[in-house]
Write an enzyme that holds these catalytic residues in place. Structure first.
Site, short mmCIF file in Angstrom:
data_model
loop_
_atom_site.label_atom_id
_atom_site.label_comp_id
_atom_site.label_asym_id
_atom_site.label_seq_id
_atom_site.Cartn_x
_atom_site.Cartn_y
_atom_site.Cartn_z
CB SER A 128 -15.29 -5.31 -3.73
OG SER A 128 -14.64 -6.01 -2.70
CE LYS A 153 -17.54 -8.57 -2.37
NZ LYS A 153 -16.09 -8.79 -2.62
#
Lengths: 201, 201
Positions: free
Chosen positions: A120, A157
């Site tokens: 990601s 993230k």
DNA sequence: TTTAATAGTAAACATCTGTTTACCATAATC
DNA sequence: GATTATGGTAAACAGATGTTTACTATTAAA
């Protein structure tokens, strides 16, 4: 810094090799044995020269040889964990897979290593299998890369602050950005990602 | 692995702290001083327990305490250099900025650290300022990430073998791929990139 | 209640370890 | 040629260091 003679270099190499092999420095007599000297005065002359030239320092006491940091950089040992720990880890803690050496400047209270799972964050140069150094704490600034716990699962993230919410932004278009409304209980911040190790390029 | 009692954990913490602070283990009497014991037998009991429980091992000789690798992972020390070295570096070599600790499994004959300059490899997760571990040698396989010397300048690229030539491929579309015909003298391979450290995410 | 483990004390002793004194040889520098 | 630095030898000595013997107290487990 003055250069070393070949013999002095041999002594230095032996000291470094002993530290690496077994974790503590040699005695003067062990240096004699290794270099084929029959007199401790000889080994001591070499140690004195190494100290004068700034490669080592010697404290009082047995085996009290300290190697200069530019020759053997100080290390911090960070715990590699499978899950985000609840607080600083004790040395004997069984949650720790291993304590890995990293440059000392990466150390800090409660920091730990976590292995990245997934792609990601590849847009930010963070890849599957990387180890990230996490500086724990519940706060991070807008734009920082964080480890968050979402439904108990750790995810790496980039944190974005928006009006009334934060977003956990992926940097791979194949992955969604997670929007977190204030006060949502099942999302919390474990810490900020500060450094990274990649075992295999 | 058996758990430790609080006192045993105190002894272990002291041993690890001494190693980190000054680079060599404490003596039995130094452990006494640190824990407020008036008898060396007491400290020795704790060391015996730590050894029996597998946290340390003890060789003969002064300060001969070795900490188990899962508690304090073995380190290799790799030289950080400004330019690709011509051969393995001596400890006293002045070309080395510093010797940095890395996990022992990253070590190998002649390996060194090089700081990446530029963004040509960001597509492969290698960014400006990263330190790459280079395994030196003139050969690499198709598809491997290498350090090449082009007109004496080091560059990190992916090696592609084509008919009659090799290409040094960037992974950023803003950078050109370099095509190298066989026998061109001003391009040579310094080694393969095997691991990576990123100081600052 | 008994046993075992843990945690400690004191003292003595053996070994390890660093340092010192005194000396010699060779090579490099002045 | 003299001096200095490097590299070594031998021997002795002082202190640091680990280990052992013998003992006591407390706590936990059987």
């Amino acid at each position: 810094m003055e250069g070393l003679t070949p013999r002095q270099e041999e002594v230095l190499d032996f000291v470094l090799e002993a530290l690496e092999r077994r974790g503590y420095p040699p005695s003067v007599r062990e240096i004699c044995d290794a270099l084929g000297l029959s007199s401790t005065r000889g080994a001591l002359r070499h140690l004195e020269a190494l100290e004068r030239k700034g490669f080592i320092s010697r404290a009082s006491g047995a085996r009290a040889i300290q190697v200069r940091d530019t020759l053997r950089g100080a290390a911090a040992y960070l715990p590699l964990v499978g899950e985000v720990p609840a607080g600083p880890l004790r040395h004997a803690s069984e949650e720790v897979e291993e304590w890995l050496p990293v440059p000392a400047r990466w150390g800090g209270e409660g920091r730990f290593l976590l292995r990245v799972r997934g792609e990601s964050m590849v847009g930010d140069g963070i890849r599957d299998g990387d180890l990230v150094v996490v500086d724990p704490g519940p706060e991070a600034r807008d734009g920082e890369v964080v480890v968050a716990l979402v439904d108990g699962e750790a995810t790496v993230k980039r944190l974005r602050r928006r009006k009334g919410a934060v977003e956990l932004e992926a940097s791979n278009p194949d992955y969604p950005t997670l929007r977190v409304e204030k006060g949502e209980a099942e999302v919390r911040l474990a810490g900020r990602v500060v450094s990274l190790l990649r075992d295999r390029v």
